[in-house]
Structure formats: C-alpha cells, structure tokens
Design an enzyme around this catalytic site. Structure first.
Site, PDB file in Angstrom:
ATOM      1  N   ARG A  77       0.818  -1.216   0.000  1.00 55.85           N
ATOM      2  CA  ARG A  77       0.000   0.000   0.000  1.00 55.85           C
ATOM      3  C   ARG A  77       0.859   1.277   0.000  1.00 55.85           C
ATOM      4  O   ARG A  77       0.382   2.368  -0.317  1.00 55.85           O
ATOM      5  CB  ARG A  77      -0.969  -0.001   1.192  1.00 55.85           C
ATOM      6  N   ASN A 121       6.506  13.460   5.853  1.00 52.57           N
ATOM      7  CA  ASN A 121       6.238  12.052   6.191  1.00 52.57           C
ATOM      8  C   ASN A 121       6.399  11.144   4.958  1.00 52.57           C
ATOM      9  O   ASN A 121       7.012  10.087   4.989  1.00 52.57           O
ATOM     10  CB  ASN A 121       4.806  12.001   6.741  1.00 52.57           C
ATOM     11  N   ARG A 130       3.154  17.299   8.302  1.00 51.93           N
ATOM     12  CA  ARG A 130       4.025  16.689   9.314  1.00 51.93           C
ATOM     13  C   ARG A 130       5.267  16.078   8.674  1.00 51.93           C
ATOM     14  O   ARG A 130       5.294  15.815   7.477  1.00 51.93           O
ATOM     15  CB  ARG A 130       3.274  15.601  10.074  1.00 51.93           C
ATOM     16  N   ARG A 197      -6.705  12.666   9.551  1.00 51.37           N
ATOM     17  CA  ARG A 197      -5.696  12.463   8.497  1.00 51.37           C
ATOM     18  C   ARG A 197      -6.438  12.158   7.196  1.00 51.37           C
ATOM     19  O   ARG A 197      -7.265  11.239   7.159  1.00 51.37           O
ATOM     20  CB  ARG A 197      -4.810  11.258   8.833  1.00 51.37           C
ATOM     21  N   GLU A 199      -5.619  10.504   4.706  1.00 48.15           N
ATOM     22  CA  GLU A 199      -5.446   9.124   4.225  1.00 48.15           C
ATOM     23  C   GLU A 199      -6.224   8.117   5.068  1.00 48.15           C
ATOM     24  O   GLU A 199      -6.381   6.965   4.660  1.00 48.15           O
ATOM     25  CB  GLU A 199      -3.962   8.752   4.148  1.00 48.15           C
ATOM     26  N   ASP A 233       2.974   4.756  14.599  1.00 52.19           N
ATOM     27  CA  ASP A 233       1.520   4.887  14.554  1.00 52.19           C
ATOM     28  C   ASP A 233       0.931   3.491  14.401  1.00 52.19           C
ATOM     29  O   ASP A 233       1.113   2.889  13.356  1.00 52.19           O
ATOM     30  CB  ASP A 233       1.068   5.836  13.439  1.00 52.19           C
ATOM     31  N   GLU A 435       6.680  -6.180   6.303  1.00 49.20           N
ATOM     32  CA  GLU A 435       6.849  -4.846   6.915  1.00 49.20           C
ATOM     33  C   GLU A 435       7.251  -4.961   8.381  1.00 49.20           C
ATOM     34  O   GLU A 435       8.006  -4.142   8.908  1.00 49.20           O
ATOM     35  CB  GLU A 435       5.481  -4.154   6.793  1.00 49.20           C
ATOM     36  N   GLU A 450      -4.156  -0.433  11.948  1.00 52.17           N
ATOM     37  CA  GLU A 450      -5.317   0.003  11.165  1.00 52.17           C
ATOM     38  C   GLU A 450      -5.314  -0.485   9.725  1.00 52.17           C
ATOM     39  O   GLU A 450      -6.209  -0.181   8.964  1.00 52.17           O
ATOM     40  CB  GLU A 450      -5.439   1.530  11.217  1.00 52.17           C
TER      41      GLU A 450
HETATM   42  O1  LIG Z   1      -1.764   5.123   6.368  1.00 56.33           O
HETATM   43  C1  LIG Z   1      -1.526   4.958   7.712  1.00 56.33           C
HETATM   44  C2  LIG Z   1      -0.151   5.423   8.113  1.00 56.33           C
HETATM   45  O2  LIG Z   1       0.810   4.702   7.331  1.00 56.33           O
HETATM   46  C3  LIG Z   1       2.163   5.075   7.447  1.00 56.33           C
HETATM   47  O3  LIG Z   1       2.756   4.544   8.639  1.00 56.33           O
HETATM   48  C4  LIG Z   1       3.296   3.253   8.580  1.00 56.33           C
HETATM   49  O4  LIG Z   1       3.985   2.976   7.378  1.00 56.33           O
HETATM   50  C5  LIG Z   1       5.122   3.821   7.064  1.00 56.33           C
HETATM   51  C6  LIG Z   1       5.722   3.326   5.782  1.00 56.33           C
HETATM   52  O5  LIG Z   1       6.330   2.073   5.960  1.00 56.33           O
HETATM   53  C7  LIG Z   1       6.123   3.848   8.238  1.00 56.33           C
HETATM   54  O6  LIG Z   1       7.039   4.875   8.002  1.00 56.33           O
HETATM   55  C8  LIG Z   1       5.421   4.111   9.571  1.00 56.33           C
HETATM   56  O7  LIG Z   1       6.348   3.948  10.606  1.00 56.33           O
HETATM   57  C9  LIG Z   1       4.280   3.098   9.730  1.00 56.33           C
HETATM   58  O8  LIG Z   1       3.650   3.246  10.969  1.00 56.33           O
HETATM   59  C10 LIG Z   1       2.361   6.580   7.413  1.00 56.33           C
HETATM   60  O9  LIG Z   1       3.691   6.930   7.721  1.00 56.33           O
HETATM   61  C11 LIG Z   1       1.427   7.304   8.361  1.00 56.33           C
HETATM   62  O10 LIG Z   1       1.614   8.664   8.277  1.00 56.33           O
HETATM   63  C12 LIG Z   1       0.015   6.924   7.937  1.00 56.33           C
HETATM   64  O11 LIG Z   1      -0.900   7.645   8.708  1.00 56.33           O
END
Ligand SMILES: OC[C@H]1O[C@H](O[C@H]2O[C@H](CO)[C@@H](O)[C@H](O)[C@H]2O)[C@H](O)[C@@H](O)[C@@H]1O
Length: 481
Positions: A77, A121, A130, A197, A199, A233, A435, A450
């Site tokens: 994703r 981000n 952010r 957010r 997204e 997160d 991941e 989530e």
């Molecule tokens: O869409 C939900 C959240 O997804 C991301 O966070 C997660 O994936 C990132 C990419 O691998 C990683 O950097 C992060 O540590 C994960 O928790 C995104 O960075 C969030 O902003 C977003 O809300």
C-alpha cells in the site's frame, strides 16, 4: 483531492543495479543464504519508481509530489517514498553498492526541505502537515562514509541546518527545568494539523466520535497526526491510559528516540561542517550536541532502571516557560525506544553505564525468540507487542556493536541471527519480505493496527542486507528456525 493513485509513479530501472555487484556481502559464505540475499537485493528493482511526466508538468492535478529523482518505495500500500524508512533502504542500497540510487533519494529529500522547510512524512500532498523521524543527516553521513562525495555534503548542509531549525522551532521545542534549576531544551512531535488524516479520515472520525467539544476533537486529531509523525503509529507509548486509544497525547510527550535523532543530526552537521572547513558551524553544533546529551541524561535517564524513559509533560499545550522535571513523569513502561541512545557513540564513553543498560535490556522482556519486541504491551496496535520492526532491531544491534563491549557484540550478533532467521523462514513461506514480524514466532509476519500487514518491504530488505554485510553467514551455519 483524490487520494487514489495509479500512473503517477512509474516503475524505474535503477542504472546502478547489477544482479551480483562486485564485492557484494563478502562474509556471506553459505550458498543458500547467498542465493536468498541476491533475491532480496533484486527487490530494489521492483521497488524503484520515478514520478511521471504528467505529475512533473501539472503537479496541481496530483496528490503525488513532483520529486526530481527516482525513489525506492516501501511496498504494497505504500507506493510513495517515506522519510524514515529511507534511512534503512539506503543502508541496504549501500550494501548493494547502489550509491547513485541512494544519493537520488537524498536529493529528493533536500528538494522537500527547500520547498517545505522540512522532510515530509511521505511524498504526497496530504503529508504536508508533518514530518517523520528526522534521519536525513544520518543518510548523508552513511553515503559520505562510503563514497567520500564532498559535493553531496555541500548540497546537504544548508538543508540540514534548515531541518534542525524546524525541529527546534517554537511548536517543537520544550524547556524542562531539572532539580538543580538548570534549563534543558528538548523536542517533541507536533503535527501542524488538527483534522482527521486525509489518508485515514473515516477511521479518525470514528475514533474522535466520543469527544463532544470541537476543541477536544481538534486536539485528538493533532495527537493522531503527531503519532503518525513519530513513525510509531500507533502505540501505547503515546496513550495516557494504555488500554484507551482516545487518551492518545503524543504532543504532551518528550520522546527519547526523537531527541536521539536530533542529537545525531547535530553531531552529523558538526562532522559535515568540518569536512567543508566551516569551523564555526562545527563548533556551535558540537556545543548543541553536548547540551542535548546533557538534557537527555537529565530528563530521560533513570539509573536505577538502566533505561532512558519518555517524559510526559504536565502541560500539553505549547509552553512558553519551562516546566519543572518530576521523576513521576517518566513513562516507566518498557519500549524498544528506551534503548535507542545506545545507537550514539557519545553514550558509550562510560563502560559501567553501557553494562547497566545492557543488563537492563537483557532482562527487559524485549528480547524474544525472533527478535526485539516493540513493547511489552499487547494492545492490538502495530507498534506494540508482539511486533518487531526492522529499524528497531537495527539501531539496537548497531548500538550494542559500537559500544565496544565484548558481551554486547555477541548479544548484537545473536539478535541479528534471530532476525535473519525469521526473515528467511517468512520469505520461504510467503515469497515476500514483510513490513513487520511477530517476535514470538519465527517466520511469522506481524499484525494489528489500522491496515492489513504489508509486504515488499523497503526497510526490512535494507536491514537484512546491512546485517548480512556486518555479520556474514558462515558456510556451515544452517538457516531457519
Ligand atoms: O496510512 C496509515 C499510516 O501509514 C504510514 O505509517 C506506517 O507505514 C510507514 C511506511 O512504511 C512507516 O514509516 C510508519 O512507521 C508506519 O507506521 C504513514 O507513515 C502514516 O503517516 C500513515 O498515517
């Protein structure tokens, strides 16, 4: 604004990719492990992307930002570049000898700092509120160490100075007065956003539905976005009550890891200023690093527990005046982040301290059969138990390794081997790198949170290659659980 994507980011063939680069993982002697490492190395081709001409010509019609160079994306994703992920992607690219691809990622981040004042981000319009854990300086430092590219350092330094100012701006900087009356400046996550957010808008509105007033909702949305900024997160780390998501209060917490990353930024800036012969900047950043080290030890360190704990602010709003330090405001729950200062050489000067931290880490419950857990709390959030994340394994292993203690080195290797085994078994079972992993069960991907577990996966590939480069794999050592 449409969030969906399709043809905005195109597959890209990195020019510096070779199926088996010269000097690739010289210490990996076992043929089975070598063959697998080459498959993981080949994933850089699957994960390389370039922004389409359509986006470059009319960026206003797209959520994707018009980055000038190619990127490596995490996978599944996550189809755009992410900030802190890229540090471990780069560590892997360096093991893969893909120096130009690594530099291209840094060039994009410099472009983001020039445009927005900080690294976002991720490279989407909806991430412009952010940042993420600030590791740009660490990326440049690692690339310079391998390539001696002074021009890269020259290009990066102004951006790093700007990024440093961002993390020490009014909203991010908090002053704490210690028991001796000394003031210490530290930084916190603080997203410039108090709405759902984009997204994950439906989820955020649902979570906020229990708040009645608009101002409570807005504060909660800011704390959600700030947790996303932290990279963790979501996690109980940011909750006042670990069983209640709505007690999220990220902006009222001074995080250990963020301040370690900024300390590293200060040391890296000093190092780069020296490379460029800029003594005044070097000296002022060495001073800043010394002050932050003192602050980290005064506010976060707990000698009895042998860990650095996050600090909860009594007053969550932007404090103009300093707040007085109180022991009871240290969050004494065990998180992998409590050990991240080990990553920085400045904390290795005292061997007794390193031994204390190592003992505390070994008995913490974080070290499991398949790696280091994120926390001890099984909350169902993805940055909690039983999930283990590649970046956390890497920083702690590298920290133990650099500490110079013999026992720390063997603990580091033991953890790296567990992690490599779980990555391998997971890969053989599913055909993919994950991941996150479940540290209780070798070969299992992690879960919770989530969204459904993702594969690909940029930082996991990077850490695997970096571990294999560091520790190798002897011919006669079998792999698997
Ligand atoms: O869409 C939900 C959240 O997804 C991301 O966070 C997660 O994936 C990132 C990419 O691998 C990683 O950097 C992060 O540590 C994960 O928790 C995104 O960075 C969030 O902003 C977003 O809300």
């Amino acid at each position: 604004m449409a969030l969906a994507t399709g043809d905005d980011l195109l597959h890209y063939d990195p020019e510096d990719f070779a199926p088996e680069p010269e000097g690739f993982l010289p210490k990996v002697k076992n043929p089975e492990v070598r063959a697998w490492a080459l498959e993981v190395h080949a994933l850089w081709k699957n994960l390389s992307r370039k922004v389409s001409d359509g986006v470059l010509e009319q960026p206003e019609l797209h959520t994707l930002l018009p980055l000038p160079e190619a990127v490596v994306v995490p996978g599944s994703r996550f189809i755009e570049v992410y900030y802190w992920d890229s540090y471990w992607v780069i560590r892997g690219l360096l093991a893969s000898k893909m120096y130009e691809t690594a530099k291209a990622i840094v060039t994009n981040f410099i472009f983001l700092v020039d445009t927005y004042g900080y690294v976002l981000n991720g490279s989407r319009a909806y991430y412009t509120n952010r940042s993420q854990p600030p590791l740009l300086s660490a990326m440049v430092y690692e690339i310079y160490n391998r390539t001696c590219d002074v021009e890269l350092v020259r290009k990066a330094l102004p951006a790093l100075l700007k990024e440093h100012a961002f993390w020490n701006s009014e909203i991010h900087k908090v002053t704490i007065q210690d028991a001796q009356g000394c003031n210490h400046n530290l930084s916190r996550y603080y997203a410039m956003w108090n709405k759902p957010r984009p997204e994950s808008s439906t989820k955020d509105k649902e979570s906020a539905s229990k708040f009645l007033s608009n101002s409570e909702k807005q504060q909660f949305y800011r704390d959600i976005a700030s947790a996303a900024e932290s990279g963790w997160d979501f996690s109980t780390r940011w909750m006042r009550n670990t069983s209640e998501f709505t007690t999220l209060s990220t902006t009222s917490i001074l995080p250990v890891d963020l301040n370690v990353y900024i300390l590293k930024m200060e040391l890296d800036i000093a190092f780069m200023a020296n490379v460029l012969g800029n003594k005044a900047t070097m000296e002022s950043f060495l001073e800043a690093a010394e002050a932050r080290k003192k602050a980290i030890n005064s506010v976060f360190w707990n000698g009895e527990m042998g860990q650095w704990f996050d600090y909860r602010l009594a007053n969550g709003t932007i404090c103009k005046e300093s707040e007085t330090w109180q022991a009871c405001n240290q969050n004494q729950n065990v998180y992998a982040s409590n050990f991240i200062p080990l990553w920085i050489d400045l904390f290795h000067s005292d061997a007794a301290l390193v031994e204390n931290v190592m003992g505390s880490f070994q008995s913490s419950g974080l070290v499991n059969v398949a790696g280091i857990a994120t926390s001890l709390i099984n909350s169902g959030q993805q940055w909690d138990f039983p999930n283990g994340w590649a970046p956390l394994q890497h920083m702690i292993v590298e920290g133990l390794l650099r500490s110079g203690l013999k026992e720390a080195r063997s603990l580091a290797e033991d953890i790296a081997v567990r992690w490599i085994n779980t990555n391998y078994v997971g890969y053989k079972k599913t055909g993919a790198m994950h991941e996150k992993y479940d540290v209780q069960k070798c070969g299992e991907s992690g879960g919770g949170g989530e969204y459904i577990p993702q594969t690909g996966f940029g930082w996991s590939n990077g850490v695997l290659l970096a571990f294999l480069e560091e520790f190798g794999w002897p011919e006669d050592r079998s792999i698997g659980c």
